[in-house]
Design an enzyme around this catalytic site. Structure first.
Site, mmCIF file in Angstrom:
data_model
loop_
_atom_site.group_PDB
_atom_site.id
_atom_site.type_symbol
_atom_site.label_atom_id
_atom_site.label_comp_id
_atom_site.label_asym_id
_atom_site.label_seq_id
_atom_site.Cartn_x
_atom_site.Cartn_y
_atom_site.Cartn_z
ATOM 1 N N GLU A 324 0.857 -1.224 0.015
ATOM 2 C CA GLU A 324 0.014 -0.201 -0.018
ATOM 3 C C GLU A 324 0.733 1.138 0.084
ATOM 4 O O GLU A 324 0.540 2.372 -0.697
ATOM 5 C CB GLU A 324 -1.102 -0.044 1.353
ATOM 6 C CG GLU A 324 -2.011 1.093 1.140
ATOM 7 C CD GLU A 324 -3.089 0.737 2.216
ATOM 8 O OE1 GLU A 324 -4.260 1.431 1.919
ATOM 9 O OE2 GLU A 324 -2.704 0.172 3.125
ATOM 10 N N HIS A 353 10.458 -25.895 1.670
ATOM 11 C CA HIS A 353 9.920 -26.931 0.909
ATOM 12 C C HIS A 353 8.854 -26.477 -0.181
ATOM 13 O O HIS A 353 8.927 -27.099 -1.294
ATOM 14 C CB HIS A 353 9.069 -27.891 1.806
ATOM 15 C CG HIS A 353 10.082 -28.699 2.830
ATOM 16 N ND1 HIS A 353 10.500 -29.994 2.687
ATOM 17 C CD2 HIS A 353 10.552 -28.198 3.989
ATOM 18 C CE1 HIS A 353 11.217 -30.330 3.436
ATOM 19 N NE2 HIS A 353 11.477 -29.403 4.458
ATOM 20 N N LYS A 467 -13.598 0.641 -2.288
ATOM 21 C CA LYS A 467 -14.825 1.379 -1.971
ATOM 22 C C LYS A 467 -15.386 1.448 -3.175
ATOM 23 O O LYS A 467 -16.682 1.157 -3.297
ATOM 24 C CB LYS A 467 -14.808 2.260 -1.212
ATOM 25 C CG LYS A 467 -14.235 2.259 0.403
ATOM 26 C CD LYS A 467 -14.157 3.549 1.049
ATOM 27 C CE LYS A 467 -13.725 3.398 2.541
ATOM 28 N NZ LYS A 467 -13.447 4.678 3.178
#
Length: 479
Positions: A324, A353, A467
């Site tokens: 962000e 792994h 939003k």
């Protein structure tokens, strides 16, 4: 500076080993020298931010200049965001829960969840809620919700609380009070538990914008109407930096976390990073080397890989911080740059792994950032439980930490031998102080890198995109 001396160690013992990130075959002295002027400018900008809260070009959501104040948070002083009175109130809040509240449910998303989960994991561990009240020293069980909209888990959480708790505290964290993920799950849980009265008593604490009057947010107004106690989401502190504020410290208070020690660690890191000498300023050095690794060598993916299960949430917190803060379409002049390194969570040895095939043999586009714990509070010795099995007998006598460190060093050595960039943060111990150092270093690093890349590391376009996407769809759902 040669690779053999490529390590910064603070007085606390916290260190940043960049020997596999700097030197021949990696970022070079010539690379650093070439941007020396920009490094100096970036440092002056951060010093100016510390002194005034001002960052060039940073605006609030309404387009007006907005201060950046997260660098105040380590300092507990009158006139700052964390004051002696505010810290004392947090501690009193924590004491008020002991032996009186069975369970706390924390509702938040983004930094209001991720940072708080870090504090819980490091201090409490996985089995906190299975311990007796005495083992928890009277502090309540703690659960998280509101970080995702999940019908099944929300229902199961309610059933769990009904089965084990008689007194419940709900902490709802939202600056605006309209955060869909947080408020929808909060309302479902609140209503279900209130309907369980008188078998369950429910208290609520709101953590929200402190503004009143015409600037009062929905949650602030609701808390006032309902008589809920309030803590503050401070102005000038984005959610991903808020773990050092009341947003994170309210959770810390609920579990007996050492707030003073945590902020002291952040403060020690901030003091260490005030020097303009890049080789002794770990946050600036981290930012410069990773910026150059991406810009000059195409290493624009960062794998954040702590060798500790309970530090996985640090990696998850860092994902938001990096994505962000530095994932930006444009620079400050409005020019499209599509900047940013892609962060990836990994945990050693689990992801040796699962992911190492890609790290070792895939594209050379990654930096692997290890986190090592030097000394463990509990460190069992591997017993010779099966002497007839030679392969198992060979590893007996080692402490688990020795086996863990052997795995990390082997991973780092293999990466560096193939010219694959990596570095290591070393925590002397996994405790509240060193956690404060680590989180603050990472937060300050993105601030430095934003200045180097000339992007606004403090705006939050991702929230607004979310939003915009969600609003029209919710309206369709209600039709």
């Amino acid at each position: 500076m040669d690779r053999q001396s490529a390590i910064v160690t603070l007085p606390s013992g916290f260190s940043f080993d960049y020997s596999n990130l700097y030197g021949q075959g990696f970022v070079t002295q010539a690379d650093v020298t070439a941007i020396a002027a920009r490094i100096n400018t970036a440092h002056r900008a951060i010093e100016h931010m510390r002194a005034t809260g001002e960052i060039c070009g940073h605006l609030s959501k309404d387009g007006t200049p907005e201060k950046v104040l997260f660098s105040q948070l380590p300092y507990i002083e009158d006139g700052r965001l964390n004051t002696p009175a505010s810290i004392a109130r947090l501690k009193e809040f924590g004491k008020s829960l002991r032996y009186k509240v069975d369970a706390v449910l924390s509702f938040g998303i983004g930094g209001s969840y991720l940072g708080n989960k870090v504090l819980f994991d490091v201090h409490c561990g996985e089995f906190w809620n299975s311990k007796s009240s005495a083992e928890r020293q009277g502090y309540p069980k703690l659960y998280f919700s509101g970080n995702n909209i999940d019908p099944r888990r929300t229902v199961e959480l309610v059933e769990q609380i009904k089965a084990e708790a008689q007194s419940v505290m709900l902490i709802v964290i939202s600056k605006s009070g309209s955060t869909l993920d947080t408020m929808s799950t909060f309302m479902v849980v609140y209503d279900a538990l209130k309907q369980a009265a008188p078998d369950i008593t429910v208290q609520v604490v709101a953590v929200t914008d402190p503004a009143t009057g015409t600037q009062e947010t929905l949650l602030h107004k609701l808390a006032g109407e309902q008589g809920w106690p309030m803590f503050s989401v401070p102005e000038g502190v984005g959610g991903r930096f808020s773990v050092f504020s009341e947003v994170g410290l309210v959770t810390a208070a609920c579990i007996g976390f050492d707030i003073d020690g945590f902020l002291a660690g952040a403060r020690a890191m901030d003091e260490a990073c005030k020097t303009e000498d890049i080789w002794h300023n770990p946050a600036m050095l981290n930012a410069v080397l990773k910026y150059l690794a991406a810009a000059n060598y195409g290493r624009d993916i960062e794998v954040f890989m702590p060798y500790a299960d309970y530090l996985k949430s640090v990696a998850e917190w860092y994902i938001q911080l990096l994505a962000e803060s530095l994932g930006k379409r444009t620079d400050r002049s409005g020019r499209e740059v599509f900047y940013g390194r892609t962060p990836i969570v990994a945990v050693g040895t689990t992801d040796m792994h699962a992911q190492t095939q890609q790290h070792q043999d895939g594209k050379k586009d990654k930096i692997v950032q290890f986190v090592k714990v030097a000394k463990w509070a509990n460190d069992p010795v591997i017993p010779d439980a099966f002497p007839s099995a030679a392969a198992l007998s060979d590893i007996s006598g080692l402490q688990l930490s020795q086996a863990l460190e052997a795995a990390r060093k082997a991973n780092a050595a293999a990466l560096s031998a193939d010219g694959r960039f990596n570095a290591t943060f070393v925590l002397p111990e996994m405790n509240d102080f060193h956690l404060g150092e680590l989180l603050y270093l990472l937060a300050l690093s993105v601030a430095y890198e934003g200045e180097l890349a000339d992007v606004d590391a403090f705006n939050q376009p991702g929230v607004e995109v979310y939003k915009r996407l969600l609003g029209p769809m919710l309206k369709k759902c209600r039709r």
